[in-house]
Motif scaffolding. Sequence first.
Motif, short mmCIF file in Angstrom:
data_model
loop_
_atom_site.label_atom_id
_atom_site.label_comp_id
_atom_site.label_asym_id
_atom_site.label_seq_id
_atom_site.Cartn_x
_atom_site.Cartn_y
_atom_site.Cartn_z
N ILE A 248 0.86 -1.17 0.00
CA ILE A 248 0.00 0.00 0.00
C ILE A 248 0.91 1.23 0.00
O ILE A 248 1.93 1.28 0.69
N ILE A 249 0.55 2.20 -0.84
CA ILE A 249 1.32 3.45 -0.93
C ILE A 249 0.43 4.57 -0.41
O ILE A 249 -0.65 4.83 -0.95
N LEU A 250 0.87 5.19 0.67
CA LEU A 250 0.10 6.20 1.38
C LEU A 250 0.62 7.59 1.05
O LEU A 250 1.83 7.80 0.91
N ASP A 251 -0.28 8.55 0.95
CA ASP A 251 0.14 9.94 0.93
C ASP A 251 0.92 10.23 2.21
O ASP A 251 0.62 9.68 3.28
N PHE A 252 1.92 11.10 2.12
CA PHE A 252 2.79 11.32 3.28
C PHE A 252 2.08 11.96 4.46
O PHE A 252 2.60 11.94 5.58
N PHE A 253 0.88 12.53 4.24
CA PHE A 253 0.11 13.03 5.37
C PHE A 253 -0.68 11.92 6.07
O PHE A 253 -1.26 12.14 7.13
N LYS A 254 -0.73 10.71 5.48
CA LYS A 254 -1.56 9.64 6.02
C LYS A 254 -0.74 8.60 6.78
O LYS A 254 -1.01 7.40 6.72
N THR A 255 0.26 9.07 7.53
CA THR A 255 1.09 8.14 8.29
C THR A 255 0.32 7.39 9.36
O THR A 255 0.74 6.31 9.79
N ASP A 256 -0.82 7.92 9.81
CA ASP A 256 -1.62 7.21 10.80
C ASP A 256 -2.19 5.91 10.24
O ASP A 256 -2.64 5.05 11.01
N ALA A 257 -2.17 5.75 8.92
CA ALA A 257 -2.68 4.52 8.31
C ALA A 257 -1.62 3.44 8.23
O ALA A 257 -1.92 2.30 7.86
N ILE A 258 -0.38 3.76 8.59
CA ILE A 258 0.67 2.73 8.58
C ILE A 258 0.29 1.59 9.52
O ILE A 258 0.56 0.42 9.25
N ALA B 7 11.86 19.39 0.52
CA ALA B 7 10.74 19.49 1.48
C ALA B 7 10.69 18.26 2.38
O ALA B 7 10.40 18.37 3.58
N LEU B 8 10.97 17.09 1.82
CA LEU B 8 10.99 15.88 2.64
C LEU B 8 12.10 15.98 3.69
O LEU B 8 11.89 15.60 4.86
N ALA B 9 13.26 16.49 3.31
CA ALA B 9 14.35 16.66 4.27
C ALA B 9 13.91 17.56 5.43
O ALA B 9 14.20 17.27 6.61
N VAL B 10 13.21 18.64 5.12
CA VAL B 10 12.73 19.55 6.16
C VAL B 10 11.70 18.85 7.05
O VAL B 10 11.75 18.97 8.28
N CYS B 11 10.78 18.13 6.44
CA CYS B 11 9.76 17.42 7.22
C CYS B 11 10.40 16.44 8.20
O CYS B 11 10.05 16.40 9.39
N LEU B 12 11.33 15.63 7.70
CA LEU B 12 11.95 14.62 8.55
C LEU B 12 12.82 15.24 9.64
O LEU B 12 12.97 14.68 10.73
N HIS B 13 13.37 16.42 9.35
CA HIS B 13 14.27 17.06 10.32
C HIS B 13 13.51 17.92 11.33
O HIS B 13 14.10 18.33 12.35
N LEU B 14 12.23 18.18 11.07
CA LEU B 14 11.47 19.04 11.98
C LEU B 14 11.46 18.52 13.42
O LEU B 14 11.63 19.32 14.36
N GLY C 271 0.55 18.72 15.34
CA GLY C 271 0.13 17.67 14.42
C GLY C 271 1.18 17.33 13.39
O GLY C 271 1.41 16.15 13.07
N ARG C 272 1.86 18.35 12.88
CA ARG C 272 2.91 18.11 11.89
C ARG C 272 4.10 17.38 12.49
O ARG C 272 4.67 16.47 11.87
N VAL C 273 4.52 17.78 13.70
CA VAL C 273 5.66 17.10 14.34
C VAL C 273 5.35 15.62 14.50
O VAL C 273 6.19 14.74 14.24
N ARG C 274 4.14 15.32 14.93
CA ARG C 274 3.73 13.92 15.10
C ARG C 274 3.72 13.19 13.75
O ARG C 274 4.25 12.09 13.61
N ASN C 275 3.12 13.81 12.75
CA ASN C 275 3.03 13.25 11.40
C ASN C 275 4.42 12.97 10.84
O ASN C 275 4.72 11.86 10.36
N PHE C 276 5.30 13.96 10.92
CA PHE C 276 6.62 13.82 10.32
C PHE C 276 7.49 12.83 11.10
O PHE C 276 8.36 12.17 10.52
N SER C 277 7.25 12.69 12.41
CA SER C 277 7.98 11.69 13.20
C SER C 277 7.60 10.28 12.76
O SER C 277 8.43 9.36 12.77
N GLN C 278 6.34 10.09 12.36
CA GLN C 278 5.86 8.76 11.97
C GLN C 278 6.38 8.33 10.60
O GLN C 278 6.33 7.14 10.27
#
Length: 401
Positions: free
Chosen positions: A111-121, A141-148, A194-201
């Motif tokens: 399954i390939i999830l949109d990066f905002f849908k990490t709760d579905a992992i 942008a991915l680097a920034v998200c992961l580093h947040l 919410g973003r910190v939690r999302n990007f951590s997942q």
Amino acid sequence: MEKETIVLYPGMGVSHLAPMVQLAKQLVQFGFSVTIVTTAVPHQPGSTNNTSTDISSPDPSISFHALPAVSLPLPKNKHPICLNYDIIRGYNPELLDFLTSLSADSKIRSIILDFFKTDAISVARELEIPAYLLMTTGASALAVCLHLPVLHHTIEKSFKDMADTHVHVPGVPPIPASDMIVSVLDRESSTYEGRVRNFSQMTEADGIMINTFEALEPRAVAALKDGRCVPGRRMPPVYCIGPLIAGIDEQKESQGRHECLAWLDSQPKRSVIYLCFGSAGAFAPEQIKEIAVGLESSGHRFLWVVCSRDDAKNVSKPRNEPDLNSLLPEGFLNRTKDQGMVIKSWAPQTKVLNYESIGGFVSHCGWNSTLEAILAGVPMICWPLYAEQGLNKVLLIEDLR
């Protein structure tokens, strides 16, 4: 032999759905069948399931499945971004039921999830299905998200209070704090949490696909692959699978050739400035009048896609159907009829940008538009409005130049 199935679970909105549809078209070329799972948006009255009726595919190997609507408590004062996270989690039981029934009839490869849908992992883990993320914007942008989450523990101030301070992220040019992702500018906001939690997942995924190509963002891709963006944590494999572009253009253009293309046919080479601000970008009426004055005064040819919203900064609100006569200065359309063309809400952008008569693009720097302009070789004037568009502007100006 029965085809294996890959399930795609896109985010909400056309800019997240369109790349998923393009990915689906690529996957069927490798012999997979693809099911795109869509969801309604309860807090947006009249919304359809990810506008899947606007973007579709004639390929019988690609099917859409709309999850049954869920009933959720939706507080009026809650930010739409936080509501979206609630909705994603609320749909997990329906997603689990669907994947369970689908797996009874066919083998689900992943399954390939949109990066905002990490709760579905967690749903994929329960069914032991490999879960990948699709980053619909770029590697920087991915680097920034992961580093947040790292920045969260090392910077105590809100980005909005850091004036001219630059934020440093591995593989990315120094970012003025004001150009950080809009939803994380205020450390005390619910969207930041919410973003910190999302990007951590995101590191929990089996891999992350990025809508970019390595030659475009080599520094960011190298930093991601080396794990420098998530020190001390597991970094999933990253795959550059872009550019994934087009989508809605193809569907709408099948209804007939847009009138602006005939107008572009008659214009001199590289003479037209194209202004368009994406699927959610809009301006308040007073700003539209100012843009009109500027275009007319410049004397340059223009093709302008006009979108309006009373509260221009609130992208969760629907855009107004433009009434050009009331939005534009009196007599503007008549005075500029030989200079430019104004159209409402939408243009076949991939085709427009590839016209020889286009000489420049005034853009919100959304990633889909950015890729389309780069591939067409059209110079850009950056006017970021929301989301990660400030980051894209930094990449374009400071790195790609």
